[in-house]
Design a protein around this motif. Sequence first.
Motif, PDB file in Angstrom:
ATOM      1  N   ASP A 213      21.363  26.149  78.424  1.00  0.00           N
ATOM      2  CA  ASP A 213      22.094  26.778  77.331  1.00  0.00           C
ATOM      3  C   ASP A 213      23.375  26.002  77.023  1.00  0.00           C
ATOM      4  O   ASP A 213      23.684  25.711  75.857  1.00  0.00           O
ATOM      5  CB  ASP A 213      22.417  28.228  77.702  1.00  0.00           C
ATOM      6  CG  ASP A 213      22.956  29.019  76.524  1.00  0.00           C
ATOM      7  OD1 ASP A 213      22.190  29.760  75.910  1.00  0.00           O
ATOM      8  OD2 ASP A 213      24.170  28.880  76.224  1.00  0.00           O
ATOM      9  N   GLU A 214      24.118  25.638  78.052  1.00  0.00           N
ATOM     10  CA  GLU A 214      25.373  24.919  77.843  1.00  0.00           C
ATOM     11  C   GLU A 214      25.141  23.511  77.292  1.00  0.00           C
ATOM     12  O   GLU A 214      25.967  22.987  76.544  1.00  0.00           O
ATOM     13  CB  GLU A 214      26.164  24.850  79.148  1.00  0.00           C
ATOM     14  CG  GLU A 214      26.706  26.202  79.587  1.00  0.00           C
ATOM     15  CD  GLU A 214      27.787  26.096  80.642  1.00  0.00           C
ATOM     16  OE1 GLU A 214      28.225  24.953  80.936  1.00  0.00           O
ATOM     17  OE2 GLU A 214      28.207  27.141  81.178  1.00  0.00           O
ATOM     18  N   ILE A 229      12.311  17.129  80.074  1.00  0.00           N
ATOM     19  CA  ILE A 229      12.567  18.050  81.179  1.00  0.00           C
ATOM     20  C   ILE A 229      12.104  17.309  82.426  1.00  0.00           C
ATOM     21  O   ILE A 229      10.908  17.103  82.637  1.00  0.00           O
ATOM     22  CB  ILE A 229      11.779  19.367  81.043  1.00  0.00           C
ATOM     23  CG1 ILE A 229      12.053  20.043  79.700  1.00  0.00           C
ATOM     24  CG2 ILE A 229      12.110  20.303  82.209  1.00  0.00           C
ATOM     25  CD1 ILE A 229      11.097  21.208  79.417  1.00  0.00           C
ATOM     26  N   THR A 230      13.039  16.878  83.235  1.00  0.00           N
ATOM     27  CA  THR A 230      12.703  16.096  84.425  1.00  0.00           C
ATOM     28  C   THR A 230      13.141  16.874  85.653  1.00  0.00           C
ATOM     29  O   THR A 230      14.277  17.349  85.717  1.00  0.00           O
ATOM     30  CB  THR A 230      13.379  14.713  84.361  1.00  0.00           C
ATOM     31  OG1 THR A 230      12.918  14.025  83.196  1.00  0.00           O
ATOM     32  CG2 THR A 230      13.064  13.891  85.596  1.00  0.00           C
ATOM     33  N   HIS A 231      12.248  17.004  86.620  1.00  0.00           N
ATOM     34  CA  HIS A 231      12.548  17.883  87.752  1.00  0.00           C
ATOM     35  C   HIS A 231      11.923  17.373  89.037  1.00  0.00           C
ATOM     36  O   HIS A 231      11.058  16.484  89.027  1.00  0.00           O
ATOM     37  CB  HIS A 231      12.059  19.309  87.459  1.00  0.00           C
ATOM     38  CG  HIS A 231      10.569  19.419  87.284  1.00  0.00           C
ATOM     39  ND1 HIS A 231       9.716  19.686  88.341  1.00  0.00           N
ATOM     40  CD2 HIS A 231       9.783  19.305  86.185  1.00  0.00           C
ATOM     41  CE1 HIS A 231       8.471  19.731  87.890  1.00  0.00           C
ATOM     42  NE2 HIS A 231       8.483  19.504  86.590  1.00  0.00           N
ATOM     43  N   THR A 232      12.387  17.950  90.140  1.00  0.00           N
ATOM     44  CA  THR A 232      11.823  17.667  91.452  1.00  0.00           C
ATOM     45  C   THR A 232      11.264  18.963  92.020  1.00  0.00           C
ATOM     46  O   THR A 232      12.007  19.854  92.419  1.00  0.00           O
ATOM     47  CB  THR A 232      12.878  17.097  92.421  1.00  0.00           C
ATOM     48  OG1 THR A 232      13.907  18.067  92.605  1.00  0.00           O
ATOM     49  CG2 THR A 232      13.492  15.820  91.887  1.00  0.00           C
ATOM     50  N   LYS A 233       9.958  19.073  91.976  1.00  0.00           N
ATOM     51  CA  LYS A 233       9.247  20.173  92.634  1.00  0.00           C
ATOM     52  C   LYS A 233       9.718  21.558  92.181  1.00  0.00           C
ATOM     53  O   LYS A 233       9.825  22.491  92.980  1.00  0.00           O
ATOM     54  CB  LYS A 233       9.374  20.053  94.152  1.00  0.00           C
ATOM     55  CG  LYS A 233       8.162  20.604  94.907  1.00  0.00           C
ATOM     56  CD  LYS A 233       8.209  20.260  96.381  1.00  0.00           C
ATOM     57  CE  LYS A 233       6.939  20.735  97.080  1.00  0.00           C
ATOM     58  NZ  LYS A 233       6.903  20.321  98.495  1.00  0.00           N
ATOM     59  N   CYS A 234      10.012  21.715  90.915  1.00  0.00           N
ATOM     60  CA  CYS A 234      10.301  23.039  90.371  1.00  0.00           C
ATOM     61  C   CYS A 234       8.989  23.767  90.086  1.00  0.00           C
ATOM     62  O   CYS A 234       7.968  23.146  89.787  1.00  0.00           O
ATOM     63  CB  CYS A 234      11.117  22.933  89.080  1.00  0.00           C
ATOM     64  SG  CYS A 234      12.843  22.492  89.339  1.00  0.00           S
ATOM     65  N   GLN A 235       9.027  25.090  90.146  1.00  0.00           N
ATOM     66  CA  GLN A 235       7.833  25.883  89.892  1.00  0.00           C
ATOM     67  C   GLN A 235       7.465  25.829  88.411  1.00  0.00           C
ATOM     68  O   GLN A 235       8.347  25.733  87.542  1.00  0.00           O
ATOM     69  CB  GLN A 235       8.076  27.334  90.306  1.00  0.00           C
ATOM     70  CG  GLN A 235       8.299  27.527  91.794  1.00  0.00           C
ATOM     71  CD  GLN A 235       7.103  27.050  92.609  1.00  0.00           C
ATOM     72  OE1 GLN A 235       5.956  27.381  92.297  1.00  0.00           O
ATOM     73  NE2 GLN A 235       7.377  26.274  93.647  1.00  0.00           N
ATOM     74  N   ARG A 243      11.284  25.344  78.779  1.00  0.00           N
ATOM     75  CA  ARG A 243      10.649  25.020  77.492  1.00  0.00           C
ATOM     76  C   ARG A 243      10.979  26.089  76.438  1.00  0.00           C
ATOM     77  O   ARG A 243      11.305  25.764  75.295  1.00  0.00           O
ATOM     78  CB  ARG A 243       9.136  24.916  77.655  1.00  0.00           C
ATOM     79  CG  ARG A 243       8.650  23.641  78.306  1.00  0.00           C
ATOM     80  CD  ARG A 243       7.119  23.601  78.316  1.00  0.00           C
ATOM     81  NE  ARG A 243       6.626  22.386  78.893  1.00  0.00           N
ATOM     82  CZ  ARG A 243       6.461  21.244  78.232  1.00  0.00           C
ATOM     83  NH1 ARG A 243       6.781  21.190  76.942  1.00  0.00           N
ATOM     84  NH2 ARG A 243       5.981  20.171  78.837  1.00  0.00           N
ATOM     85  N   ARG A 244      10.886  27.329  76.847  1.00  0.00           N
ATOM     86  CA  ARG A 244      11.181  28.414  75.904  1.00  0.00           C
ATOM     87  C   ARG A 244      12.651  28.383  75.485  1.00  0.00           C
ATOM     88  O   ARG A 244      12.989  28.636  74.317  1.00  0.00           O
ATOM     89  CB  ARG A 244      10.821  29.769  76.524  1.00  0.00           C
ATOM     90  CG  ARG A 244       9.325  29.986  76.712  1.00  0.00           C
ATOM     91  CD  ARG A 244       8.997  31.426  77.057  1.00  0.00           C
ATOM     92  NE  ARG A 244       9.549  31.838  78.346  1.00  0.00           N
ATOM     93  CZ  ARG A 244       8.909  31.697  79.505  1.00  0.00           C
ATOM     94  NH1 ARG A 244       7.692  31.136  79.550  1.00  0.00           N
ATOM     95  NH2 ARG A 244       9.455  32.120  80.629  1.00  0.00           N
ATOM     96  N   LYS A 245      13.528  28.089  76.427  1.00  0.00           N
ATOM     97  CA  LYS A 245      14.960  28.025  76.109  1.00  0.00           C
ATOM     98  C   LYS A 245      15.246  26.869  75.141  1.00  0.00           C
ATOM     99  O   LYS A 245      16.044  27.010  74.207  1.00  0.00           O
ATOM    100  CB  LYS A 245      15.774  27.855  77.397  1.00  0.00           C
ATOM    101  CG  LYS A 245      17.279  27.780  77.205  1.00  0.00           C
ATOM    102  CD  LYS A 245      17.862  29.019  76.570  1.00  0.00           C
ATOM    103  CE  LYS A 245      17.934  30.175  77.531  1.00  0.00           C
ATOM    104  NZ  LYS A 245      18.690  31.322  76.956  1.00  0.00           N
TER     105      LYS A 245
END
Length: 281
Positions: A213-214, A229-235, A243-245
């Motif tokens: 949001d920020e 959207i880059t992540h490490t082992k997020c659910q 994605r919705r945000k």
Amino acid sequence: MKVKIISDSTCDLSPQLIKKYDIEIVPLYVNMGSKVLRDGVEVTPDDIYDYVAKTGVLPKTAAPNLGDFLDVFNKWKAQGYSIVHFNISSDFSSSYNTACMAAEELGDVCVVDSRNLSTGQGLVVLYGAELAAQGKSAEEIKKACDAITPKVEASFVVDSIDYLRKGGRCSAVAALGANLLKLKPCIEVIDGKMTSSKKFRGGIDKVILQYVDERLRDRKDIDYKRIFITHTKCQPETVNAVRRKIAELAPDFVEVLETTAGCTVTSHCGPQTLGVLFIRK
């Protein structure tokens, strides 16, 4: 005019994107005990989580050596290509300087210091690949990519600072205080260097949405071509919530791309780290 786009493995582009844009990857090395393994080839982020859980020690990453760059560059030069090669920020690794040595030895190789890491670097790589597809020369691509690197906005929010502590990037006392207070630091890349810009408080799923949001609300300076959207082992449900945000706050993005961070970001930040990365106008 044939131009080959090459990047070191810290760009964190998915196999699908690498294939789509015909990008060659030069892997960094990951040192795990007595083993020296090639990032994304012989070692994955899951291997790092297992190694840290078993040993309590973080693996160390190392840049490709001169021979690695010479081998890859020579392969494409022999096929008649000019080369544009992209590296993780020169403030993070010797990868850039080593690639420049190889380029100087061979000639007709342009090296771009992304001044970033992960898909912050990946955004610049894709920009270069699109210019190559348009028939731009290697020199034109390098000039355009050097101009766009300061416009990349790369940041991540980190669930636990245990990996940062193990890597010597914060003290044990600071780590204990952050964990007790449920503080989640936001790490930003500014001028090629990492800095902790803010600390959020609360559970990671709530914090991630607050962070997104920020980053996106009421912005007028974003290039809406693509966002990572880059992540490490997020659910998956966490990523879907992001994605919705994004769709709520910035529905004009043409591409919303998800990637899993590779061994470099994983070894620095640990699991459940997530960032949204994009280019400003």
